[in-house]
Motif scaffolding. Sequence first.
Motif, mmCIF file in Angstrom:
data_model
loop_
_atom_site.group_PDB
_atom_site.id
_atom_site.type_symbol
_atom_site.label_atom_id
_atom_site.label_comp_id
_atom_site.label_asym_id
_atom_site.label_seq_id
_atom_site.Cartn_x
_atom_site.Cartn_y
_atom_site.Cartn_z
ATOM 1 N N GLN A 20 31.394 55.597 27.882
ATOM 2 C CA GLN A 20 30.306 55.636 28.861
ATOM 3 C C GLN A 20 30.536 54.614 29.975
ATOM 4 N N TRP A 21 31.012 53.432 29.613
ATOM 5 C CA TRP A 21 31.289 52.376 30.590
ATOM 6 C C TRP A 21 32.319 52.859 31.619
ATOM 7 N N LEU A 22 33.391 53.468 31.118
ATOM 8 C CA LEU A 22 34.441 53.953 32.017
ATOM 9 C C LEU A 22 33.946 55.114 32.879
ATOM 10 N N ARG A 23 33.150 55.999 32.293
ATOM 11 C CA ARG A 23 32.605 57.121 33.068
ATOM 12 C C ARG A 23 31.616 56.654 34.126
ATOM 13 N N ASP A 24 30.968 55.524 33.901
ATOM 14 C CA ASP A 24 30.013 54.994 34.873
ATOM 15 C C ASP A 24 30.694 54.234 36.008
ATOM 16 N N ASP A 25 31.955 53.895 35.837
ATOM 17 C CA ASP A 25 32.678 53.138 36.863
ATOM 18 C C ASP A 25 33.246 54.116 37.894
ATOM 19 N N PHE A 66 41.182 49.754 36.129
ATOM 20 C CA PHE A 66 40.935 49.996 34.710
ATOM 21 C C PHE A 66 40.916 48.681 33.936
ATOM 22 N N ALA A 67 41.885 47.815 34.188
ATOM 23 C CA ALA A 67 41.971 46.542 33.471
ATOM 24 C C ALA A 67 40.711 45.708 33.684
ATOM 25 N N LEU A 68 40.219 45.678 34.909
ATOM 26 C CA LEU A 68 38.990 44.927 35.198
ATOM 27 C C LEU A 68 37.778 45.564 34.535
ATOM 28 N N ALA A 69 37.684 46.883 34.579
ATOM 29 C CA ALA A 69 36.561 47.577 33.943
ATOM 30 C C ALA A 69 36.577 47.350 32.441
ATOM 31 N N PHE A 70 37.765 47.456 31.827
ATOM 32 C CA PHE A 70 37.867 47.229 30.391
ATOM 33 C C PHE A 70 37.469 45.800 30.034
ATOM 34 N N ALA A 71 37.999 44.823 30.767
ATOM 35 C CA ALA A 71 37.690 43.422 30.485
ATOM 36 C C ALA A 71 36.192 43.151 30.641
ATOM 37 N N SER A 72 35.569 43.777 31.626
ATOM 38 C CA SER A 72 34.118 43.612 31.818
ATOM 39 C C SER A 72 33.354 44.181 30.633
ATOM 40 N N TRP A 73 33.737 45.388 30.190
ATOM 41 C CA TRP A 73 33.086 45.993 29.026
ATOM 42 C C TRP A 73 33.274 45.114 27.799
ATOM 43 N N TYR A 74 34.504 44.681 27.558
ATOM 44 C CA TYR A 74 34.819 43.903 26.361
ATOM 45 C C TYR A 74 34.030 42.604 26.316
ATOM 46 N N SER A 75 33.804 42.009 27.472
ATOM 47 C CA SER A 75 33.052 40.749 27.516
ATOM 48 C C SER A 75 31.584 40.937 27.155
ATOM 49 N N GLY A 96 40.411 39.639 20.613
ATOM 50 C CA GLY A 96 39.500 38.518 20.799
ATOM 51 C C GLY A 96 39.271 38.289 22.271
ATOM 52 N N ALA A 97 38.235 37.525 22.569
ATOM 53 C CA ALA A 97 37.921 37.224 23.965
ATOM 54 C C ALA A 97 39.083 36.438 24.579
ATOM 55 N N ASP A 98 39.500 36.822 25.754
ATOM 56 C CA ASP A 98 40.626 36.192 26.433
ATOM 57 C C ASP A 98 40.366 36.245 27.931
ATOM 58 N N PRO A 99 40.253 35.100 28.573
ATOM 59 C CA PRO A 99 39.961 35.106 30.014
ATOM 60 C C PRO A 99 41.052 35.760 30.852
ATOM 61 N N GLU A 100 42.246 35.899 30.325
ATOM 62 C CA GLU A 100 43.356 36.515 31.049
ATOM 63 C C GLU A 100 43.577 37.976 30.641
ATOM 64 N N MET A 101 42.590 38.579 29.983
ATOM 65 C CA MET A 101 42.734 39.923 29.439
ATOM 66 C C MET A 101 43.142 40.948 30.486
ATOM 67 N N ALA A 102 42.450 40.992 31.605
ATOM 68 C CA ALA A 102 42.746 41.993 32.637
ATOM 69 C C ALA A 102 44.181 41.846 33.137
ATOM 70 N N ALA A 103 44.625 40.619 33.335
ATOM 71 C CA ALA A 103 45.997 40.389 33.809
ATOM 72 C C ALA A 103 47.019 40.836 32.774
ATOM 73 N N LYS A 104 46.734 40.606 31.497
ATOM 74 C CA LYS A 104 47.662 41.019 30.439
ATOM 75 C C LYS A 104 47.749 42.533 30.360
ATOM 76 N N ILE A 105 46.620 43.212 30.484
ATOM 77 C CA ILE A 105 46.624 44.670 30.449
ATOM 78 C C ILE A 105 47.423 45.211 31.628
ATOM 79 N N TYR A 106 47.140 44.699 32.806
ATOM 80 C CA TYR A 106 47.851 45.157 34.000
ATOM 81 C C TYR A 106 49.340 44.882 33.884
ATOM 82 N N SER A 107 49.686 43.696 33.417
ATOM 83 C CA SER A 107 51.093 43.325 33.299
ATOM 84 C C SER A 107 51.841 44.261 32.350
ATOM 85 N N ALA A 108 51.177 44.657 31.270
ATOM 86 C CA ALA A 108 51.841 45.501 30.266
ATOM 87 C C ALA A 108 51.909 46.969 30.679
ATOM 88 N N ILE A 109 50.813 47.522 31.148
ATOM 89 C CA ILE A 109 50.806 48.978 31.409
ATOM 90 C C ILE A 109 50.750 49.335 32.881
#
Length: 114
Positions: A20-25, A66-75, A96-109
């Motif tokens: 739902q979070w992703l569909r709302d973005d 996507f990385a920012l939307a996911f990190a926002s949802w996860y938080s 787990g909570a990680d302040p660099e989550m969005a950057a890690k997702i973007y870096s990997a995929i």
Amino acid sequence: MINISVSGDGAADELRSLLQWLRDDPDIRHDALISLSSDLPEPGKMGASFEAIKMVLDEGFQVGNFALAFASWYSTRRNHRTVTIERDGIKVTIDGADPEMAAKIYSAIGKVES
């Protein structure tokens, strides 16, 4: 395509919440077809269990959005479940909570060709 799975207690509810979070973005839903995939029910059980969120990407899809939307949802989650994000065989596991989550997702995929 991006596949997202959640493990642990309440995984199906977490998948529905993220869906739902992703569909709302607006930045995500504009450039991706987002759906839940499900397994057939086990013998003797009713209904299907949710397995993953599948995102079929258009050419204009931005992994950074996507990385920012996911990190926002996860938080917003009280209990941080283990989430695996996969694109073209590359997996990122968030557990787990990680302040660099969005950057890690973007870096990997984010560098995978669409």
